[in-house]
Write an enzyme that holds these catalytic residues in place. Structure first.
Site, mmCIF file in Angstrom:
data_model
loop_
_atom_site.group_PDB
_atom_site.id
_atom_site.type_symbol
_atom_site.label_atom_id
_atom_site.label_comp_id
_atom_site.label_asym_id
_atom_site.label_seq_id
_atom_site.Cartn_x
_atom_site.Cartn_y
_atom_site.Cartn_z
ATOM 1 N N ALA A 173 98.645 56.942 9.432
ATOM 2 C CA ALA A 173 99.633 57.753 10.359
ATOM 3 C C ALA A 173 100.534 56.812 11.011
ATOM 4 O O ALA A 173 100.412 55.720 11.211
ATOM 5 C CB ALA A 173 99.124 58.716 11.203
ATOM 6 N N GLY A 216 95.047 57.177 7.928
ATOM 7 C CA GLY A 216 95.492 58.333 7.154
ATOM 8 C C GLY A 216 95.838 57.972 5.747
ATOM 9 O O GLY A 216 95.982 59.188 4.851
ATOM 10 N N GLU A 219 92.663 58.498 4.002
ATOM 11 C CA GLU A 219 92.358 60.059 4.113
ATOM 12 C C GLU A 219 93.212 60.929 3.226
ATOM 13 O O GLU A 219 92.688 61.610 2.351
ATOM 14 C CB GLU A 219 92.542 60.650 5.700
ATOM 15 C CG GLU A 219 91.515 59.939 6.384
ATOM 16 C CD GLU A 219 91.916 60.063 7.986
ATOM 17 O OE1 GLU A 219 93.041 59.775 8.255
ATOM 18 O OE2 GLU A 219 91.125 60.655 8.715
ATOM 19 N N GLU A 230 91.251 53.223 12.503
ATOM 20 C CA GLU A 230 91.525 53.731 13.837
ATOM 21 C C GLU A 230 90.855 53.337 15.012
ATOM 22 O O GLU A 230 91.382 53.237 16.054
ATOM 23 C CB GLU A 230 91.169 55.267 13.619
ATOM 24 C CG GLU A 230 92.137 56.048 12.651
ATOM 25 C CD GLU A 230 91.618 55.953 11.232
ATOM 26 O OE1 GLU A 230 90.896 55.356 10.942
ATOM 27 O OE2 GLU A 230 92.322 56.795 10.583
HETATM 28 N N1 CAA Z 1 102.517 52.867 11.493
HETATM 29 C C1 CAA Z 1 103.897 52.369 11.538
HETATM 30 N N2 CAA Z 1 104.143 51.331 10.899
HETATM 31 C C2 CAA Z 1 103.159 50.662 10.385
HETATM 32 C C3 CAA Z 1 101.910 50.898 10.061
HETATM 33 C C4 CAA Z 1 101.611 52.264 10.493
HETATM 34 N N3 CAA Z 1 100.438 52.965 10.586
HETATM 35 N N4 CAA Z 1 101.190 50.083 9.555
HETATM 36 C C5 CAA Z 1 102.048 48.940 9.480
HETATM 37 N N5 CAA Z 1 103.328 49.371 9.775
HETATM 38 C C6 CAA Z 1 104.514 48.522 9.872
HETATM 39 C C7 CAA Z 1 104.208 47.259 10.965
HETATM 40 O O1 CAA Z 1 104.632 47.781 12.224
HETATM 41 C C8 CAA Z 1 105.275 46.427 10.482
HETATM 42 O O2 CAA Z 1 106.645 46.882 10.811
HETATM 43 P P1 CAA Z 1 107.722 45.751 11.141
HETATM 44 O O3 CAA Z 1 108.003 44.813 10.128
HETATM 45 O O4 CAA Z 1 108.880 46.255 11.751
HETATM 46 O O5 CAA Z 1 106.904 44.726 12.594
HETATM 47 C C9 CAA Z 1 105.455 46.511 8.814
HETATM 48 O O6 CAA Z 1 104.795 47.650 8.842
HETATM 49 C C10 CAA Z 1 104.533 45.718 8.072
HETATM 50 O O7 CAA Z 1 103.266 45.529 8.654
HETATM 51 P P2 CAA Z 1 102.691 44.130 9.187
HETATM 52 O O8 CAA Z 1 103.712 43.311 9.707
HETATM 53 O O9 CAA Z 1 101.442 44.587 10.136
HETATM 54 O O10 CAA Z 1 102.097 43.736 7.599
HETATM 55 P P3 CAA Z 1 100.683 42.885 7.395
HETATM 56 O O11 CAA Z 1 100.537 42.489 5.969
HETATM 57 O O12 CAA Z 1 100.615 41.811 8.588
HETATM 58 O O13 CAA Z 1 99.389 43.766 7.662
HETATM 59 C C11 CAA Z 1 98.319 45.819 7.704
HETATM 60 C C12 CAA Z 1 99.271 45.105 7.053
HETATM 61 C C13 CAA Z 1 97.112 45.407 7.856
HETATM 62 C C14 CAA Z 1 98.331 47.178 7.014
HETATM 63 C C15 CAA Z 1 98.807 46.097 9.308
HETATM 64 O O14 CAA Z 1 100.190 46.460 9.145
HETATM 65 C C16 CAA Z 1 98.026 47.307 10.049
HETATM 66 O O15 CAA Z 1 96.852 46.887 10.449
HETATM 67 N N6 CAA Z 1 98.585 48.416 9.927
HETATM 68 C C17 CAA Z 1 98.115 49.505 10.902
HETATM 69 C C18 CAA Z 1 96.815 50.239 9.914
HETATM 70 C C19 CAA Z 1 96.314 51.126 10.601
HETATM 71 O O16 CAA Z 1 95.816 51.140 11.882
HETATM 72 N N7 CAA Z 1 96.310 52.520 10.241
HETATM 73 C C20 CAA Z 1 95.873 53.586 10.914
HETATM 74 C C21 CAA Z 1 96.731 54.329 11.800
HETATM 75 S S1 CAA Z 1 95.959 55.772 12.825
HETATM 76 C C22 CAA Z 1 95.833 56.927 11.616
HETATM 77 O O17 CAA Z 1 96.050 56.994 10.412
HETATM 78 C C23 CAA Z 1 95.227 58.261 12.275
HETATM 79 C C24 CAA Z 1 94.679 59.206 11.459
HETATM 80 O O18 CAA Z 1 93.438 59.142 10.983
HETATM 81 C C25 CAA Z 1 95.565 59.986 10.728
#
Ligand code: CAA
Length: 262
Positions: A69, A113, A116, A136
Site C-alpha cells: 500500500a 499489500g 496480499e 507491515e
Molecule cells: N509506498 C510508497 N512508496 C514506496 C513504497 C510504498 N509501499 N515502497 C517503496 N516506495 C518508494 C520509495 O519510497 C522510493 O521512493 P523515492 O525514490 O522517491 O525515495 C522508491 O519506491 C524506491 O524504493 P527504495 O529506494 O526503498 O528501494 P530499495 O530497493 O532500497 O528497497 C523495498 C525496496 C525493500 C521494497 C523498500 O522500498 C521497502 O521496504 N518498501 C516498503 C515495503 C512495505 O513496507 N510495504 C508494506 C506497506 S503497508 C501495507 O501494504 C499495508 C497493507 O497491508 C495493505
C-alpha cells in the site's frame, strides 16, 4: 479507456483472449494508491464482462509486482479517517468479484499489500527473482488486505508467523516449496509462461472454468471473511497508535524507527 497507473493489453488469437494488466507506478515500485486500485478494479470488471476474454493476467515490473500500500498517503490517517473512508475496503477487493481466472505473474518485490493482492489472485506464477513478504510490522501496523489470513492458509502457520513477525522476505523457491506459488519460471519467461497458462485455460469450457474457480474458493475460504473483518478493524485501529506514525515517518525519512510499543 485511458489509465494512468496501469497498462492494459489483450493477447492471443483464439476466440477467447487473455487480458494483461500491468501495474505501472515504477517510481514508487508500484505502491498501491487509491487511483491505482480504482483503475485496477475498473479494468478487472470490464474484462470480466467482456465475452471475448477468458482469463486475466496481473503483473508488475521486473523490479516489483508491488511494494505494498502507498505509505505516504496512508501516513496521515487516523482511526476515524481510515474507518470512515473505508481504507482498503472501498477499492481493494474488486478483484474478488471477478468470475474468470486471474493469474498473478510476480517478479521482484511483492510486499505487504502487493503480496496480499497476489494472494487474492487465483494462482501465482513467480519469476525466480520474486520476493514475497509482509513487512507491515516494520511500520508499526498489521496487514490490512488479508495477509494474516491468506498467508497461513497458503504456507502454514509456522512460515506465516515467521514472515509476519520478523518481516523477512521469502524467495521464489521457498514460496513454491511452501505452496504460495504454483510454479517458478526464469524472469525473462514470466509473461510468456503466464500467458501460456491463460491460453490453456482459455481453451477449456468457460462455465467449467468459472465453476472450478467458484468451487475451489468455496473450499478455501470458509471463515476467512470473519478473519479479514477482524484484521481490518485492527488495521484501522493501529492508525491511532504512536508506532504507526513513527514507523511510516521513519520509512519516508530513510531512518530507523524508534518504537514506543504504544
Ligand atoms: N509506498 C510508497 N512508496 C514506496 C513504497 C510504498 N509501499 N515502497 C517503496 N516506495 C518508494 C520509495 O519510497 C522510493 O521512493 P523515492 O525514490 O522517491 O525515495 C522508491 O519506491 C524506491 O524504493 P527504495 O529506494 O526503498 O528501494 P530499495 O530497493 O532500497 O528497497 C523495498 C525496496 C525493500 C521494497 C523498500 O522500498 C521497502 O521496504 N518498501 C516498503 C515495503 C512495505 O513496507 N510495504 C508494506 C506497506 S503497508 C501495507 O501494504 C499495508 C497493507 O497491508 C495493505
Amino acid at each position: 479507456m485511458t489509465y494512468e497507473c496501469i497498462l492494459t493489453a489483450v493477447h492471443g488469437d483464439g476466440p477467447r483472449k487473455t487480458a494483461l494488466i500491468t501495474l505501472n507506478r515504477p517510481k514508487a515500485l508500484n505502491a498501491l494508491n487509491d487511483q491505482l486500485m480504482d483503475e485496477l478494479g475498473e479494468a478487472l470488471l470490464a474484462f470480466d464482462a467482456d465475452d471475448g476474454i477468458g482469463c486475466i493476467v496481473l503483473t508488475g515490473s521486473e523490479r516489483a509486482f508491488a511494494a505494498g500500500a502507498d505509505i505516504p498517503t496512508m501516513l496521515p490517517h487516523t482511526f476515524a479517517t481510515a474507518f470512515k473512508s473505508g481504507l482498503i475496503s472501498k477499492n481493494w477487493e474488486t478483484i474478488l468479484q471477478v468470475r474468470k481466472p486471474v493469474i498473478a505473474a510476480v517478479a521482484g518485490f511483492a510486499l505487504g499489500g502487493g503480496c496480499e493482492l497476489a494472494m487474492m489472485c487465483d494462482f501465482i506464477i513467480a519469476a525466480d527473482s520474486a520476493k514475497f513478504g509482509q513487512p507491515e510490522i516494520k511500520l508499526g501496523i498489521v496487514p490490512g488486505a488479508g495477509g494474516t489470513q491468506r498467508l497461513p492458509r497458503a504456507v502454514g502457520k509456522s512460515k506465516a508467523m515467521d514472515m509476519l513477525l520478523t518481516a523477512r522476505m521469502m524467495g521464489a523457491e521457498e514460496a513454491e516449496r511452501g505452496g504460495l506459488v504454483s510454479r517458478v519460471v526464469p524472469a525473462d519467461k514470466l509473461i510468456e509462461e503466464a500467458l501460456a497458462a491463460a491460453e490453456t485455460i482459455n481453451g477449456f469450457s468457460g462455465p467449467s472454468v468459472m465453476l472450478i474457480k467458484e468451487l475451489v474458493n468455496l473450499a478455501y475460504q470458509g471463515p476467512l471473511t470473519d478473519g479479514v473483518a477482524v484484521e481490518r478493524r485492527y488495521f484501522h485501529a493501529l492508525f491511532g497508535s504512536h508506532d504507526q506514525r513513527e514507523g511510516m515517518e521513519a520509512f519516508l525519512a530513510k531512518r530507523a524507527p524508534t518504537f514506543q510499543h504504544r
